[in-house]
Write a protein that holds these residues in place. Structure first.
Motif, mmCIF file in Angstrom:
data_model
loop_
_atom_site.group_PDB
_atom_site.id
_atom_site.type_symbol
_atom_site.label_atom_id
_atom_site.label_comp_id
_atom_site.label_asym_id
_atom_site.label_seq_id
_atom_site.Cartn_x
_atom_site.Cartn_y
_atom_site.Cartn_z
ATOM 1 N N TRP A 259 61.478 31.877 -52.820
ATOM 2 C CA TRP A 259 62.737 32.602 -52.990
ATOM 3 C C TRP A 259 63.826 31.582 -53.287
ATOM 4 O O TRP A 259 63.704 30.405 -52.936
ATOM 5 N N THR A 260 64.895 32.034 -53.924
ATOM 6 C CA THR A 260 66.044 31.180 -54.195
ATOM 7 C C THR A 260 67.294 31.844 -53.630
ATOM 8 O O THR A 260 67.542 33.031 -53.880
ATOM 9 N N PHE A 261 68.074 31.088 -52.857
ATOM 10 C CA PHE A 261 69.340 31.570 -52.306
ATOM 11 C C PHE A 261 70.481 30.783 -52.920
ATOM 12 O O PHE A 261 70.424 29.555 -53.022
ATOM 13 N N LEU A 262 71.527 31.520 -53.332
ATOM 14 C CA LEU A 262 72.737 30.892 -53.854
ATOM 15 C C LEU A 262 73.862 31.100 -52.851
ATOM 16 O O LEU A 262 74.167 32.243 -52.480
ATOM 17 N N MET A 263 74.471 30.007 -52.418
ATOM 18 C CA MET A 263 75.611 30.049 -51.513
ATOM 19 C C MET A 263 76.841 29.621 -52.292
ATOM 20 O O MET A 263 76.848 28.558 -52.918
ATOM 21 N N MET A 264 77.888 30.429 -52.244
ATOM 22 C CA MET A 264 79.130 30.071 -52.926
ATOM 23 C C MET A 264 80.282 30.780 -52.240
ATOM 24 O O MET A 264 80.077 31.723 -51.473
ATOM 25 N N HIS A 265 81.489 30.341 -52.536
ATOM 26 C CA HIS A 265 82.622 30.961 -51.857
ATOM 27 C C HIS A 265 83.154 32.169 -52.619
ATOM 28 O O HIS A 265 83.329 33.241 -52.062
ATOM 29 N N LYS A 266 83.396 32.021 -53.891
ATOM 30 C CA LYS A 266 84.044 33.084 -54.666
ATOM 31 C C LYS A 266 83.035 33.852 -55.515
ATOM 32 O O LYS A 266 82.013 33.297 -55.956
ATOM 33 N N PRO A 267 83.329 35.147 -55.775
ATOM 34 C CA PRO A 267 82.427 35.980 -56.588
ATOM 35 C C PRO A 267 82.612 35.697 -58.074
ATOM 36 O O PRO A 267 83.258 36.454 -58.796
ATOM 37 N N MET A 268 81.991 34.639 -58.546
ATOM 38 C CA MET A 268 82.253 34.176 -59.911
ATOM 39 C C MET A 268 81.798 35.154 -60.974
ATOM 40 O O MET A 268 82.304 35.141 -62.104
ATOM 41 N N TRP A 269 80.846 36.030 -60.653
ATOM 42 C CA TRP A 269 80.358 37.002 -61.631
ATOM 43 C C TRP A 269 81.402 38.064 -61.962
ATOM 44 O O TRP A 269 81.235 38.798 -62.931
ATOM 45 N N GLU A 270 82.468 38.180 -61.168
ATOM 46 C CA GLU A 270 83.496 39.192 -61.430
ATOM 47 C C GLU A 270 84.453 38.782 -62.547
ATOM 48 O O GLU A 270 85.247 39.604 -63.006
ATOM 49 N N ASN A 271 84.380 37.533 -62.982
ATOM 50 C CA ASN A 271 85.213 37.064 -64.097
ATOM 51 C C ASN A 271 84.397 37.136 -65.386
ATOM 52 O O ASN A 271 83.447 36.375 -65.571
ATOM 53 N N PRO A 272 84.738 38.049 -66.300
ATOM 54 C CA PRO A 272 83.943 38.200 -67.527
ATOM 55 C C PRO A 272 83.963 36.970 -68.423
ATOM 56 O O PRO A 272 83.145 36.872 -69.339
#
Length: 345
Positions: free
Chosen positions: A235-248
């Motif tokens: 499995w792969t887990f991504l940890m990040m602070h901001k929801p970068m996918w919300e910026n088109p």
């Protein structure tokens, strides 16, 4: 007087040696054989239990994820979270950033804040892996403090054939980092002096980078290479602070998502201080609320919690644990937490 020889033929000596070694290793094997994990004295055929296949796969492990402490950290919440995690005994702990308040460049203040966080975190029995948030990493000054204390601001590790990618969502490039730091400092000054309504009108409050974050080309290429080198993890887990996918317009993050196609992965982030669940690309994207930070229930539920994630050969299970519901053996919240409020109603 007759005398008797104590000498033996070579064949007899070899035989005695073999017998002795066999006896020795047999005893050693008995001593080193672990006891069975389950025994009982029921011999009636029927048993008062359901099965004898235990959920004890040697490759199974559990880890915890905690979220933001900032925006006005509420006293003692994080200390209680560490005490609760020590009761739960995860194998490791990860977080999604905003670990200190930060502020304007002042080396003494920043070091004091990090010293405080580190000291409280050291109480955890499990290792804790840091992720940087905007409070921790906005601007080159803040990133310099991080690198001096902790080294890399984005990295990866593998545990029991499970891949963890820890991203820096404040990776805007050196020149833009300086610009954002100045804009942020002005925004924080307005917040402190005039309040949240005035702050909402500032340039910083309306920056796309403030809401969505970004990653540099170097960071993107680093993780693309990591994924290419590790195609067969469970499995792969991504940890990040901001929801970068919300910026088109965040094309680098979308390229990273494309590289994840065909593998099982889960994304964890923080920043909004509100719990939100999203299924994207057929995978779980979980926005944690808080673990001591100021609470914001304008967008949804805001509570102090952490995630309990279990990984085994069959996949991943994720449980949301509310801090107000994790009690010690006496029926109380540990670390004298009974008087604290863990959810903004």
């Amino acid at each position: 007087m007759k005398t008797f020889s104590t000498k033996h033929s070579p064949k007899i000596l070899i035989l005695l040696t073999i017998v002795g070694l066999t006896s020795f290793f047999s005893c050693q094997e008995k001593e080193n054989t672990p006891p069975p994990i389950f025994t009982h004295d029921v011999d009636t055929g029927n048993t008062p239990w359901t099965k004898e296949t235990f959920d004890n796969d040697s490759e199974k492990f559990s880890f915890a994820v905690h979220s933001d402490l900032t925006g006005g950290e509420r006293p003692r919440i994080y200390e209680v979270a560490i005490a609760q995690l020590n009761l739960m005994r995860p194998e490791l702990i990860v977080n999604v950033g905003d670990l200190i308040e930060g502020g304007a460049p002042d080396s003494a203040s920043w070091d004091q804040q990090w010293d405080s966080f580190d000291a409280r975190t050291e109480a955890a029995k499990a290792p804790v892996f840091y992720t940087g948030g905007n409070h921790d990493l906005t601007g080159n000054f803040a990133q310099g403090i991080w690198k001096e204390r902790y080294g890399k601001n984005y990295y990866h590790f593998i545990y029991k054939n499970t891949l963890f990618l820890v991203l820096d969502s404040e990776d805007h490039g050196k020149e833009r980092n300086d610009e954002i730091e100045k804009i942020r400092n002005e925004g924080i000054r307005v917040l402190d002096e005039q309040g949240r309504e005035a702050y909402a009108q500032t340039e910083y409050a309306n920056l796309p980078e403030r809401s969505f974050g970004n990653i540099s080309e170097d960071q993107m290429n680093y993780f693309l290479e990591v994924l290419q080198k590790n195609p067969d993890v469970k499995w792969t887990f991504l940890m990040m602070h901001k929801p970068m996918w919300e910026n088109p317009e965040n094309v680098r993050f979308f390229e990273l998502e494309q590289a994840l196609e065909g593998r099982n992965y889960t994304v964890f982030n923080g920043h909004t201080h509100t719990f939100r669940y999203l299924e994207r690309n057929g995978m779980d994207y979980i926005n944690l609320a808080t673990t001591g930070g100021v609470q914001n229930n304008s967008l949804g539920r805001s509570m102090d919690h952490f995630l309990w994630v279990t990984v085994d050969e069959e996949g991943v299970s994720i449980a949301n644990l509310l801090m107000e519901g994790i009690l010690d053996k006496t029926g109380h919240i540990p670390s004298d937490g009974d008087t604290l409020v863990f959810e903004k109603k």
